[in-house]
Scaffold this motif. Structure first.
Motif, mmCIF file in Angstrom:
data_model
loop_
_atom_site.group_PDB
_atom_site.id
_atom_site.type_symbol
_atom_site.label_atom_id
_atom_site.label_comp_id
_atom_site.label_asym_id
_atom_site.label_seq_id
_atom_site.Cartn_x
_atom_site.Cartn_y
_atom_site.Cartn_z
ATOM 1 N N CYS A 181 0.858 -1.194 0.000
ATOM 2 C CA CYS A 181 0.000 0.000 0.000
ATOM 3 C C CYS A 181 0.889 1.238 0.000
ATOM 4 O O CYS A 181 1.745 1.388 0.880
ATOM 5 C CB CYS A 181 -0.909 -0.006 1.232
ATOM 6 N N VAL A 182 0.697 2.107 -0.984
ATOM 7 C CA VAL A 182 1.420 3.378 -1.041
ATOM 8 C C VAL A 182 0.433 4.479 -0.674
ATOM 9 O O VAL A 182 -0.532 4.733 -1.407
ATOM 10 C CB VAL A 182 1.997 3.644 -2.446
ATOM 11 N N THR A 183 0.631 5.106 0.483
ATOM 12 C CA THR A 183 -0.306 6.113 0.971
ATOM 13 C C THR A 183 0.051 7.493 0.426
ATOM 14 O O THR A 183 1.120 7.698 -0.152
ATOM 15 C CB THR A 183 -0.285 6.186 2.503
ATOM 16 N N GLY A 184 -0.848 8.443 0.661
ATOM 17 C CA GLY A 184 -0.515 9.840 0.468
ATOM 18 C C GLY A 184 0.159 10.342 1.737
ATOM 19 O O GLY A 184 0.432 9.562 2.659
ATOM 20 N N PRO A 185 0.439 11.639 1.827
ATOM 21 C CA PRO A 185 1.099 12.183 3.015
ATOM 22 C C PRO A 185 0.243 11.972 4.263
ATOM 23 O O PRO A 185 -0.965 12.217 4.246
ATOM 24 C CB PRO A 185 1.238 13.675 2.699
ATOM 25 N N MET A 186 0.863 11.527 5.330
ATOM 26 C CA MET A 186 0.144 11.401 6.588
ATOM 27 C C MET A 186 -0.144 12.795 7.153
ATOM 28 O O MET A 186 0.580 13.748 6.898
ATOM 29 C CB MET A 186 0.940 10.566 7.583
ATOM 30 N N GLY A 187 -1.193 12.886 7.917
ATOM 31 C CA GLY A 187 -1.627 14.184 8.434
ATOM 32 C C GLY A 187 -2.720 14.795 7.586
ATOM 33 O O GLY A 187 -3.341 15.776 7.980
ATOM 34 N N LEU A 188 -2.960 14.218 6.412
ATOM 35 C CA LEU A 188 -4.038 14.669 5.537
ATOM 36 C C LEU A 188 -5.219 13.722 5.672
ATOM 37 O O LEU A 188 -5.053 12.496 5.585
ATOM 38 C CB LEU A 188 -3.577 14.709 4.090
ATOM 39 N N GLY A 189 -6.399 14.278 5.864
ATOM 40 C CA GLY A 189 -7.590 13.471 6.083
ATOM 41 C C GLY A 189 -7.814 12.386 5.050
ATOM 42 O O GLY A 189 -8.019 11.218 5.403
ATOM 43 N N PRO A 190 -7.794 12.701 3.743
ATOM 44 C CA PRO A 190 -8.048 11.660 2.743
ATOM 45 C C PRO A 190 -7.063 10.501 2.826
ATOM 46 O O PRO A 190 -7.448 9.338 2.705
ATOM 47 C CB PRO A 190 -7.906 12.420 1.413
ATOM 48 N N SER A 191 -5.776 10.805 3.030
ATOM 49 C CA SER A 191 -4.767 9.736 3.129
ATOM 50 C C SER A 191 -5.048 8.825 4.314
ATOM 51 O O SER A 191 -5.038 7.595 4.187
ATOM 52 C CB SER A 191 -3.362 10.337 3.284
ATOM 53 N N GLU A 192 -5.277 9.435 5.456
ATOM 54 C CA GLU A 192 -5.476 8.646 6.668
ATOM 55 C C GLU A 192 -6.772 7.852 6.602
ATOM 56 O O GLU A 192 -6.830 6.704 7.062
ATOM 57 C CB GLU A 192 -5.444 9.567 7.886
ATOM 58 N N ASP A 193 -7.797 8.430 6.014
ATOM 59 C CA ASP A 193 -9.073 7.712 5.900
ATOM 60 C C ASP A 193 -8.963 6.522 4.952
ATOM 61 O O ASP A 193 -9.514 5.450 5.219
ATOM 62 C CB ASP A 193 -10.178 8.660 5.434
ATOM 63 N N ARG A 194 -8.278 6.712 3.832
ATOM 64 C CA ARG A 194 -8.119 5.607 2.885
ATOM 65 C C ARG A 194 -7.310 4.469 3.512
ATOM 66 O O ARG A 194 -7.636 3.296 3.333
ATOM 67 C CB ARG A 194 -7.440 6.108 1.604
#
Length: 337
Positions: A181-194
């Motif tokens: 799994c490659v996430t977006g930047p942590m601290g951003l709502g969409p990344s953390e929710d996904r």
């Protein structure tokens, strides 16, 4: 707070009819006018004076701020916003923050000087800075693709938790268990929710946690490429990778190619966003599609409704469902023989 919609319901007419009665913009039958005015008196409705002022001054300009105008996802959101503005008789002023808080603040300030009637803010954002900037505005604001804590600003976004679950379930149903799994930047709502949705689905399937690799990216192609190169160099490499946006998924596919692997025979890839160009990747990209058009159209409609006084008070926090689009980049485990 009593709204124009409340008046319309009590009078048994449409909101537009109430608007025409109060603003004298169209002839209305006397008995209908009487019903509307009786409802106004009964409810104690007071017209939104700001909206009347906007109409008198002929302000039909909205503002849109995006983090990166070159990102296809943000470009497609902007197109949806622009299309809806055109349908409703508004022009659009667009600015890109470039991922820099100071530029975002300057863009909002410039839009205020140009007397926009409302501002739509999209994407990544900077929660503390945005809260400071937006709290002093006296015009309607709608956040798209994120919500800032308890800030009393309308928002419309996709179901990122559900979308993360959808990606995991798709790969699990195909038989994959070693999943990256490659996430977006942590601290951003969409990344953390996904990520939360993805991991919830993985855990409910009782997949050994050691089989799942998570690497943080930045939503750019290069970060997807780097993350995948690291994962694919391991002896126990994943058989599938979920990238939390389509651009990173493109980077993942590039890394697979450079590692001598075939997609999807050796590696299944799933993205997130549903950008149009995903159809033309080779192979075409399986993705969790956000309702881009619905979010863009809904943001414009909410701004205009607030400008015209059709809604007052209550804050909208709308979450729209995602959908999985299965294409050529994902396949059952072992399909390559």
């Amino acid at each position: 707070m009593v709204t124009m919609k409340d008046v319309a319901l009590l009078a048994g007419v449409s909101v537009s009819t109430v608007s025409h009665v109060l603003n004298g913009t169209r002839n209305v039958a006397p008995e209908t006018r009487d019903r509307v005015m009786r409802a106004v008196d009964a409810l104690g409705y007071r017209p939104n004076m700001m909206a009347r002022g906007l109409r008198r001054k002929g302000i039909f300009l909205l503002g849109l701020v995006v983090p990166d105008a070159t990102n296809p996802y943000f470009a497609e959101v902007a197109r949806a916003v622009e299309d809806r503005c055109y349908e409703r008789g508004f022009s659009l002023m667009v600015a890109s923050s470039g991922g820099i808080p100071e530029r975002e603040a300057r863009a909002v300030e410039a839009m205020g000087l140009h007397r926009v009637g409302g501002i739509i803010m999209v994407g990544l954002g900077f929660p503390e800075e945005q809260a400071r900037i937006l709290s002093g505005l006296e015009i309607p604001v709608v956040m798209v693709d994120r919500k800032i804590g308890d800030l009393p600003v309308d928002s419309i976004q996709s179901d990122n938790v559900g979308g993360g679950r959808m990606a995991a379930r798709h790969l699990l149903d195909l038989g994959h268990r070693r999943i990256g799994c490659v996430t977006g930047p942590m601290g951003l709502g969409p990344s953390e929710d996904r990520l939360r949705g993805f991991m919830e689905e993985i855990e409910e399937a009782r997949v050994d946690r050691s089989w799942v690799s998570v690497i943080h990216g930045d939503f750019g192609c290069e970060s997807g490429y780097r993350a995948a190169r690291g994962m694919l160099s391991r002896p126990d490499r994943p058989t599938a990778i979920f990238a939390m946006n389509d651009l990173m998924a493109l980077g993942v596919m590039g890394a697979a190619r450079d590692a001598g692997l075939s997609v999807p025979s050796d590696l299944s890839v799933v993205g997130f966003d549903g950008i149009s160009m995903g159809r033309f990747f080779v192979p075409s990209l399986t993705t969790v599609a956000q309702p881009i058009a619905s979010m863009g159209h809904g943001a414009v409609d909410r701004i205009v409704d607030r400008m015209m006084g059709d809604v007052e008070g209550e804050i909208m926090a709308r979450i729209l469902p995602c959908s999985l689009i299965q294409r050529g980049s994902s396949a059952p485990l072992g399909c390559g023989g």
